[in-house]
Design a protein around this motif. Structure first.
Motif, mmCIF file in Angstrom:
data_model
loop_
_atom_site.group_PDB
_atom_site.id
_atom_site.type_symbol
_atom_site.label_atom_id
_atom_site.label_comp_id
_atom_site.label_asym_id
_atom_site.label_seq_id
_atom_site.Cartn_x
_atom_site.Cartn_y
_atom_site.Cartn_z
ATOM 1 N N LYS A 1 0.829 -1.204 0.000
ATOM 2 C CA LYS A 1 0.000 0.000 0.000
ATOM 3 C C LYS A 1 0.868 1.262 0.000
ATOM 4 C CE LYS A 1 -3.609 -2.349 2.657
ATOM 5 N NZ LYS A 1 -4.355 -2.397 3.942
ATOM 6 N N THR A 2 2.099 1.149 0.474
ATOM 7 C CA THR A 2 3.006 2.290 0.560
ATOM 8 C C THR A 2 3.288 2.850 -0.829
ATOM 9 O OG1 THR A 2 4.056 1.316 2.508
ATOM 10 C CG2 THR A 2 5.262 3.071 1.381
ATOM 11 N N MET A 3 3.198 4.163 -0.974
ATOM 12 C CA MET A 3 3.463 4.810 -2.246
ATOM 13 C C MET A 3 4.967 4.890 -2.508
ATOM 14 S SD MET A 3 0.456 5.318 -3.333
ATOM 15 C CE MET A 3 0.770 6.385 -4.752
ATOM 16 N N LEU A 4 5.329 5.085 -3.775
ATOM 17 C CA LEU A 4 6.726 5.211 -4.170
ATOM 18 C C LEU A 4 6.941 6.560 -4.835
ATOM 19 C CD1 LEU A 4 9.542 3.843 -4.560
ATOM 20 C CD2 LEU A 4 8.729 3.158 -6.831
ATOM 21 N N GLU A 5 7.994 7.280 -4.404
ATOM 22 C CA GLU A 5 8.394 8.529 -5.060
ATOM 23 C C GLU A 5 9.728 8.315 -5.767
ATOM 24 O OE1 GLU A 5 8.475 11.975 -2.643
ATOM 25 O OE2 GLU A 5 6.332 11.919 -2.163
ATOM 26 N N ILE A 6 9.965 9.139 -6.787
ATOM 27 C CA ILE A 6 11.201 9.079 -7.569
ATOM 28 C C ILE A 6 11.927 10.412 -7.413
ATOM 29 C CG2 ILE A 6 12.158 8.855 -9.897
ATOM 30 C CD1 ILE A 6 9.681 7.143 -10.602
ATOM 31 N N ARG A 7 13.160 10.366 -6.848
ATOM 32 C CA ARG A 7 13.906 11.593 -6.565
ATOM 33 C C ARG A 7 15.378 11.424 -6.947
ATOM 34 N NH1 ARG A 7 12.529 12.383 -0.159
ATOM 35 N NH2 ARG A 7 10.233 12.236 -0.242
ATOM 36 N N GLY B 1 13.205 3.158 2.405
ATOM 37 C CA GLY B 1 11.858 2.716 2.710
ATOM 38 C C GLY B 1 10.990 3.793 3.330
ATOM 39 N N GLY B 2 9.693 3.642 3.172
ATOM 40 C CA GLY B 2 8.741 4.543 3.794
ATOM 41 C C GLY B 2 8.367 4.065 5.175
ATOM 42 N N THR B 3 7.302 4.633 5.730
ATOM 43 C CA THR B 3 6.810 4.221 7.040
ATOM 44 C C THR B 3 5.606 3.304 6.864
ATOM 45 O OG1 THR B 3 5.546 6.288 7.088
ATOM 46 C CG2 THR B 3 7.603 6.243 8.309
ATOM 47 N N PRO B 4 5.379 2.428 7.848
ATOM 48 C CA PRO B 4 4.265 1.475 7.723
ATOM 49 C C PRO B 4 2.905 2.132 7.605
ATOM 50 C CG PRO B 4 5.764 0.823 9.487
ATOM 51 C CD PRO B 4 6.192 2.187 9.053
ATOM 52 N N ASP B 5 2.745 3.320 8.212
ATOM 53 C CA ASP B 5 1.441 3.983 8.172
ATOM 54 C C ASP B 5 1.226 4.813 6.918
ATOM 55 O OD1 ASP B 5 3.085 6.146 8.557
ATOM 56 O OD2 ASP B 5 2.236 6.750 10.479
ATOM 57 N N GLY B 6 2.220 4.824 6.027
ATOM 58 C CA GLY B 6 2.078 5.544 4.772
ATOM 59 C C GLY B 6 2.340 7.030 4.858
ATOM 60 N N SER B 7 2.708 7.530 6.042
ATOM 61 C CA SER B 7 2.938 8.968 6.182
ATOM 62 C C SER B 7 4.186 9.428 5.432
ATOM 63 C CB SER B 7 3.063 9.343 7.664
ATOM 64 O OG SER B 7 4.154 8.672 8.272
ATOM 65 N N SER C 1 8.353 -2.753 1.855
ATOM 66 C CA SER C 1 7.039 -2.221 2.211
ATOM 67 C C SER C 1 6.103 -3.325 2.682
ATOM 68 C CB SER C 1 6.427 -1.484 1.022
ATOM 69 O OG SER C 1 7.225 -0.393 0.626
ATOM 70 N N LEU C 2 6.084 -4.457 1.986
ATOM 71 C CA LEU C 2 5.191 -5.544 2.387
ATOM 72 C C LEU C 2 5.547 -6.072 3.770
ATOM 73 C CD1 LEU C 2 4.855 -7.469 -0.996
ATOM 74 C CD2 LEU C 2 3.003 -6.333 0.269
ATOM 75 N N ALA C 3 6.823 -6.166 4.055
ATOM 76 C CA ALA C 3 7.222 -6.633 5.379
ATOM 77 C C ALA C 3 6.753 -5.654 6.449
ATOM 78 C CB ALA C 3 8.732 -6.814 5.439
ATOM 79 N N GLN C 4 6.985 -4.361 6.233
ATOM 80 C CA GLN C 4 6.592 -3.354 7.218
ATOM 81 C C GLN C 4 5.084 -3.302 7.427
ATOM 82 O OE1 GLN C 4 10.082 0.038 6.940
ATOM 83 N NE2 GLN C 4 8.187 0.365 5.823
ATOM 84 N N GLU C 5 4.343 -3.520 6.364
ATOM 85 C CA GLU C 5 2.888 -3.417 6.445
ATOM 86 C C GLU C 5 2.229 -4.637 7.076
ATOM 87 O OE1 GLU C 5 1.564 -2.693 2.467
ATOM 88 O OE2 GLU C 5 2.705 -0.830 2.265
ATOM 89 N N ASN C 6 2.963 -5.722 7.212
ATOM 90 C CA ASN C 6 2.398 -6.977 7.710
ATOM 91 C C ASN C 6 2.419 -6.990 9.234
ATOM 92 O OD1 ASN C 6 1.562 -9.558 8.235
ATOM 93 N ND2 ASN C 6 3.013 -10.557 6.842
ATOM 94 N N THR C 7 1.342 -6.522 9.841
ATOM 95 C CA THR C 7 1.294 -6.413 11.301
ATOM 96 C C THR C 7 1.176 -7.766 11.984
ATOM 97 O OG1 THR C 7 -1.106 -6.075 11.192
ATOM 98 C CG2 THR C 7 0.286 -4.105 11.216
ATOM 99 N N ALA C 8 0.945 -8.831 11.237
ATOM 100 C CA ALA C 8 0.903 -10.170 11.832
ATOM 101 C C ALA C 8 2.301 -10.667 12.197
ATOM 102 C CB ALA C 8 0.247 -11.153 10.865
ATOM 103 N N LEU C 9 3.330 -10.031 11.637
ATOM 104 C CA LEU C 9 4.706 -10.434 11.917
ATOM 105 C C LEU C 9 5.231 -9.704 13.141
ATOM 106 C CD1 LEU C 9 6.292 -10.284 8.328
ATOM 107 C CD2 LEU C 9 5.524 -12.331 9.569
ATOM 108 N N PRO C 10 6.148 -10.338 13.881
ATOM 109 C CA PRO C 10 6.823 -9.596 14.950
ATOM 110 C C PRO C 10 7.661 -8.481 14.348
ATOM 111 C CG PRO C 10 7.879 -11.724 14.590
ATOM 112 C CD PRO C 10 6.614 -11.724 13.781
#
Length: 613
Positions: free
Chosen positions: A378-384, A401-407, A444-453
């Motif tokens: 779900k995390t967006m990607l920017e190009i810089r 990497g971005g933050t898990p909450d997408g901020s 991003s997928l790892a960070q977003e997966n709250t089921a993981l420790p």
């Protein structure tokens, strides 16, 4: 330990717990379908992560956790190392009281990852290995000066939304200067121990500090946060903060940079070594063996790594020969390499052309992603573009990497330094690796997966992280890339780079290769620009072993895919396979292989995958 070891990925934990800090710690709670051991395991992970965040406040900020945002970390001290070792020993002892056989399948994987990581970390505290690490506290790739200025710039991971954010950054900046002073002390100890950096690494560090000093006060990267303010910051506070930031840069940060620059120039450089490999240092051979294990997660020897690299180089050269013939080039491969390096048709005419080119690549890949992936972030990607202060020593592309909450989005950075060497034919494969579906998907997928420790969401090992990104490059055909022979040559060139790394890294650190010998080898076997080949070799010199992980990780992932395809036959679906590889974070290679084997034995498929989670 190096900055890489300290900051990369929550490698270990601490004896202190949230309870010891006076905070409430949830008691183990048995959930439906789980055992008491599952609950105890999660309790261990929770306590471990909480304590680690307190010890690694900057890592916490990267994750969007601001509880310790006014702190920098007690890096480069005996106390820090003692806490790290106590953490590993404590967590392994606790883990050994948990019955693995009573855990759920997902928790068994988490158990195995936690055990593998902590055992590797503990091995790194052997006195002879620790001595080498301590005596080489920073380099031009992983020094605090190579990441912290961007972190604190207003465009990095540190937020600047509230008055507290600005005040916290001032406190962190002051500690950054303290840590640089500690590094000088460790360098002096290394001089006594005859364990010093190569001259070229020191020269590169000097240039980094020169660049930072030359920015001045209001042009400083550290001044960035006060160039603009959120509307919620009152005007009086804005004026006060501008003055405070300017004073700190003038009176604290620039003097710290000058002190380090002067020390490196006048004291350390004359004592630095002409050799570049670890084998020339006391204890260097043993340290390199440890780094191979740490970075590949496999018990390989330097000679095994070297021979694997030679085999892969020979295979990829055949593919390059085929692309040369496909474009009708008359001449041998070295001549074709020279043509690719120098012909102006392959050189971007502007920074805008690079930026727009990468955006177009992203749009084309996105259309075909659903055919290969059922699991997407779900995390967006920017190009810089890469920040100017570090573009000279940065690779052609990189990812943050971005933050898990997408901020904060994930960021694909492209390098505009020495623009004629930013070849158009490497753009597609570079984006596959650093952006989609490479680092951006995996991290991003790892960070977003709250089921993981948390240690699996935010941690990792280089073999998996970089192995996945290189494997992502191999999906060029499925994702509609590299239809042009020159772009396909770019893909082969990037794969060749990772194969050559096995040869060159082990050549430098175990076989006595020189810098020039390594650069010559890379230019002879690829169309890389000399600028890039030189930066690559100097990277391997600065951070031994890290570059080995890419190819070994890729070969492992590709091997599990080939096995799954052969055994599952028509039931094999790449979407299910990719979900299996990606849905439990970055696994050590043996743990990943065991997971895929179990999935294959269960018959594969999305339904079986969902039932196993």
């Amino acid at each position: 330990m190096s900055v890489k070891l300290m900051l990369a990925a929550l490698l270990s934990t601490t004896l202190a717990t949230a309870a010891a800090r006076g905070q409430a710690v949830p008691e183990p709670v048995v959930q439906p379908g789980e055992s008491a051991d599952d609950a105890r395991l999660k309790h261990l992970f929770y306590n471990s992560d909480e304590a680690s965040l307190e010890r690694h406040p900057i890592e916490a900020v990267f994750r969007g956790d601001l509880r310790y945002a006014d702190q920098f970390g007690d890096y480069l001290t005996d106390g820090y190392l003692a806490a790290e070792r106590a953490a590993v020993e404590h967590d392994l002892a606790t883990l050994n009281t948990i019955d693995r056989s009573r855990l759920t399948p997902t928790d068994q994987i988490a158990y195995d990852v936690f055990k593998t990581r902590n055992e590797t970390d503990l091995a790194g505290f052997a006195p002879a290995l620790l001595k080498v690490q301590r005596d080489l506290p920073i380099d031009h790739m992983n020094g605090f000066q190579s990441f912290y200025p961007d972190f604190a710039s207003g465009n990095g991971a540190a937020p600047f939304k509230t008055l507290a954010d600005y005040e916290n950054n001032l406190k962190r900046n002051a500690k950054y200067a303290v840590v640089l002073d500690r590094a000088i002390g460790l360098f002096r100890q290394g001089m006594k121990d005859k364990i010093v950096q190569p001259k070229l690494v020191v020269t590169n560090m000097i240039q980094e500090f020169e660049n930072l000093i030359a920015e001045g006060v209001e042009g400083s990267t550290f001044y960035g946060p006060v160039k603009t303010f959120p509307a919620t910051i009152p005007a009086a506070d804005q004026a006060r903060l501008k003055a405070a930031y300017a004073a700190q840069i003038r009176d604290v940060i620039i003097p710290a940079h000058r002190q380090m620059r002067d020390f490196l120039v006048n004291v350390y450089l004359p004592a630095a070594r002409d050799t570049v490999g670890l084998s020339s240092l006391p204890g260097g051979d043993a340290y390199y063996t440890f780094l191979i294990r740490q970075n590949t997660t496999l018990p390989m020897t330097a000679e095994q790594v070297h021979q694997l690299g030679l085999t892969e180089v020979a295979r990829i050269l055949k593919g390059m020969e085929a692309q040369k013939q496909a474009v009708g080039f008359k001449g041998n491969l070295p001549a074709f390499f020279a043509f690719l390096r120098t012909n102006k048709q392959f050189q971007p005419s502007s920074v805008d052309q690079l930026r727009n080119g990468y955006r177009g690549i992203e749009a084309r890949i996105s259309k075909l992603i659903p055919e290969q992936f059922s699991l997407t972030p779900k995390t967006m990607l920017e190009i810089r573009p890469v920040p100017a202060f570090k573009e000279k020593t940065e690779a052609a592309g990189s990812y943050n990497g971005g933050t898990p909450d997408g901020s904060r989005p994930g960021v694909f950075y492209y390098n505009t330094y020495d623009l004629p060497s930013r070849y158009m034919w490497e753009m597609e494969t570079l984006f596959l690796h650093e952006g989609v579906p490479g680092h951006h998907f995996q991290i991003s997928l790892a960070q977003e997966n709250t089921a993981l420790p948390a240690f699996m969401r935010f941690g990792g090992n280089t073999a998996y992280v970089e192995g996945w990104a290189l494997y992502a490059e191999s999906l060029w055909k499925e994702l509609g890339m590299e239809t042009d022979p020159y772009q396909r040559m770019g893909g082969l060139n990037d794969e060749m780079l990772r194969a050559m790394r096995l040869v060159v890294d082990s050549g430098i650190h175990a076989k006595g290769w020189t810098r020039d010998q390594a650069v010559t080898y890379m230019l002879a076997n690829s169309p890389m620009a000399r600028t890039d080949a030189t930066a690559e070799v100097e990277r391997y010199i600065a951070i031994p072993g890290q570059a080995l992980a890419y190819k070994i990780g890729q070969l492992t992932i590709a091997g599990t895919k080939a096995k799954a395809r052969a055994m599952l036959g028509p039931k094999f679906d790449p979407r299910d396979f990719h979900a299996q590889v990606l849905d439990t974070g970055a696994l050590p290679m043996p743990v990943l292989e065991a997971k895929i084997d179990k999935w294959i034995a269960a018959g594969g498929g999305a339904a079986k995958r969902a039932a196993a989670r």
